[in-house]
Enzyme design. Structure first.
Site, PDB file in Angstrom:
ATOM      1  N   VAL A   1       0.855  -1.184   0.000  1.00 31.38           N
ATOM      2  CA  VAL A   1       0.000   0.000   0.000  1.00 31.38           C
ATOM      3  C   VAL A   1       0.888   1.230   0.000  1.00 31.38           C
ATOM      4  O   VAL A   1       1.779   1.371   0.850  1.00 31.38           O
ATOM      5  CB  VAL A   1      -0.928   0.022   1.247  1.00 31.38           C
ATOM      6  CG1 VAL A   1      -1.697   1.331   1.320  1.00 31.38           C
ATOM      7  CG2 VAL A   1      -1.896  -1.160   1.208  1.00 31.38           C
TER       8      VAL A   1
ATOM      9  N   ALA B   1       4.611   4.074   2.834  1.00 30.10           N
ATOM     10  CA  ALA B   1       4.093   2.844   2.237  1.00 30.10           C
ATOM     11  C   ALA B   1       4.292   1.695   3.222  1.00 30.10           C
ATOM     12  O   ALA B   1       5.007   1.841   4.231  1.00 30.10           O
ATOM     13  CB  ALA B   1       4.828   2.532   0.941  1.00 30.10           C
ATOM     14  N   LYS B   2       3.681   0.604   2.954  1.00 25.62           N
ATOM     15  CA  LYS B   2       3.941  -0.613   3.738  1.00 25.62           C
ATOM     16  C   LYS B   2       3.557  -1.816   2.903  1.00 25.62           C
ATOM     17  O   LYS B   2       2.673  -1.722   2.064  1.00 25.62           O
ATOM     18  CB  LYS B   2       3.089  -0.610   5.021  1.00 25.62           C
ATOM     19  CG  LYS B   2       3.625  -1.496   6.095  1.00 25.62           C
ATOM     20  CD  LYS B   2       4.784  -0.814   6.796  1.00 25.62           C
ATOM     21  CE  LYS B   2       5.230  -1.502   8.032  1.00 25.62           C
ATOM     22  NZ  LYS B   2       6.030  -0.580   8.861  1.00 25.62           N
ATOM     23  N   GLY B   3       4.235  -2.922   3.162  1.00 24.47           N
ATOM     24  CA  GLY B   3       3.899  -4.146   2.459  1.00 24.47           C
ATOM     25  C   GLY B   3       3.745  -5.271   3.459  1.00 24.47           C
ATOM     26  O   GLY B   3       4.186  -5.180   4.611  1.00 24.47           O
TER      27      GLY B   3
END
Ligand code: GLU
Length: 425
Positions: free
Chosen positions: A68, A113-115
């Site tokens: 995201v 962001a992050k995953g």
């Protein structure tokens, strides 16, 4: 392996809603216009991929994975990748937004962001994890990039996974691109001090807050919940600065010693014991991991999961200061209870920003093709952490709000001002 569950998630508060409720309060104080509010409340991009992986037994399993991008108005988006069975889109969305605010609070030129991959790395072989990491990197090849979106370690990932990501991205690009991920091993362009950076930032935030509270670190007791990368380094550095760390915990339980735990020994034990404190004898084991949260200590450092301080247990917390090593350890509904008790909280988006700060230094070094000394890294990150703390502290005095809301005010103000200049809708 007989693990007991980590500190219970006693409250199913949605982490994205927790983030939004603080965002709303801060936006109200700032008088943020509705247009900017609407832009910032929605992530820019949400990618979901399903990754089929051949397991060691020959079967194929499909893993759901996310990235995201919350916002990239301040620069390329930045944020870790989490490998955990509880990963879900709402959590990744919240974590991505927190990265936007975190980078803005410490004033580094990144968006957020992050995953995450929904998987249990504890039950997977190294080969399976490698195949999964490489598949994830290839699936997101168009999203990642040193000027677009830069992953880093988070829960369940570390140098090893970052090396695979860097290698896979480089293979797909036909050249070595080391600035595409941070938290790499040193030989691949990883920065000195990156591994300890988040824990070090927690220590600097804790000491700066103790100074404001006029508590002498030498007369101060600490409990650290979570003894992974962040918790163990925070505990080591806090003990090194003279505080007495009386309790630590991990997935195997909580350990208490009123005379102070020998943290170096505990850490050595962890490293030689497959990463856990199981059967650690340097302290007495408490009946439940949650007990650690209620200990009569000066400083509590939650350094593991989200939602460990909730409306169900906030009232029983005795610490004077909470320094959030984890992302989102306090649910929004617990904020008021904690504030009413007069407990000071150094919020996650400030307290644990040392990690992304040194990630930024790593990326700068990769772009320069030059390596800084550990001393330079530590000096500069300590300075950034202290400056950010002062700015958040002064904002909390100016608006008469908690440090958490002040940190959101500082971050949102910066992002909103950038939008005002850049415009373009
Ligand atoms: N995962 C870490 C965090 O939550 C580090 C992110 C980074 O270095 O990009 O802050």
């Amino acid at each position: 392996m007989g693990y007991i569950e980590p500190a219970p998630i006693m409250d199913k508060e949605n982490p994205f809603e927790s983030m939004m409720s603080r965002f709303k309060i801060a936006a109200g104080h700032l008088g943020l216009n509705e247009d900017t509010y609407n832009v910032l409340k929605s992530p820019d991009k949400q990618v979901i991929v399903n990754l089929p992986i051949t397991m060691d037994d020959g079967s194929i399993r499909v893993f759901e994975a996310y990235r995201v991008i919350h916002n990239n108005i301040l620069g390329p988006s930045k944020g870790g990748v989490r490998f955990d069975p509880n990963v879900n889109l709402d959590e990744v969305k919240a974590l991505a937004a927190w990265m936007t605010w975190k980078c803005a609070v410490v004033d580094i030129p990144y968006g957020g962001a992050k995953g995450g991959i929904c998987c249990n790395p504890r039950q997977m072989s190294s080969g399976e994890i490698e195949r999964l990491t490489r598949a994830y990197t290839t699936a997101l090849y168009d999203v990642f990039g040193p000027d677009k979106d830069i992953p880093a370690p988070d829960m369940g990932t570390g140098q090893r996974e970052m090396a695979w990501m860097m290698d896979q991205y480089s293979r797909n690009s036909g050249m070595t691109v080391n600035g595409v991920v941070t938290g790499k091993p040193s030989v691949l362009g990883g920065s000195e001090g990156r591994t300890e950076a988040t824990g070090r930032g927690v220590m600097v935030s804790a000491l700066t807050a103790l100074e404001k509270l006029k508590i002498n670190p030498y007369n101060c007791t600490v409990a650290v919940q979570g003894f992974g990368n962040v918790g163990s380094n925070a505990a080591l550095l806090l003990a090194d600065r003279g505080t007495k760390v009386v309790a630590i915990s991990d997935i195997t339980g909580a350990y208490y010693n009123s005379n102070g735990i020998d943290i170096e020994k505990a850490n050595e034990y962890r490293l030689n014991n497959r990463g856990t404190l199981d059967n650690f004898t340097g302290a007495e084991k408490l009946d439940s991991a949650d007990e650690l949260m209620m200990l009569d200590v000066d400083v509590l450092v939650p350094a593991a999961l989200e939602n460990v301080i909730t409306k169900h247990n906030a009232d029983r917390i005795k610490a004077k200061l909470i320094v959030e090593g984890a992302n989102g350890p306090t649910s929004a509904k617990a904020d008021d209870i904690i504030a009413k008790k007069g407990i000071v909280v150094v919020p996650d988006i400030l307290a644990n920003a040392g990690g992304v700060t040194v990630s930024y230094f790593e990326w700068v070094q990769n772009r320069l093709g030059y390596k800084w000394t550990r001393d330079r890294v530590n000096r500069r990150s300590d300075r950034i952490m202290r400056t950010a703390f002062e700015q958040v502290y002064n904002t909390s005095v100016k608006y008469d709000v908690t440090l958490r809301i002040a940190a959101y005010i500082v971050a949102i103000d910066k992002v909103a001002k950038t939008y005002a200049y850049r415009g373009g809708f």
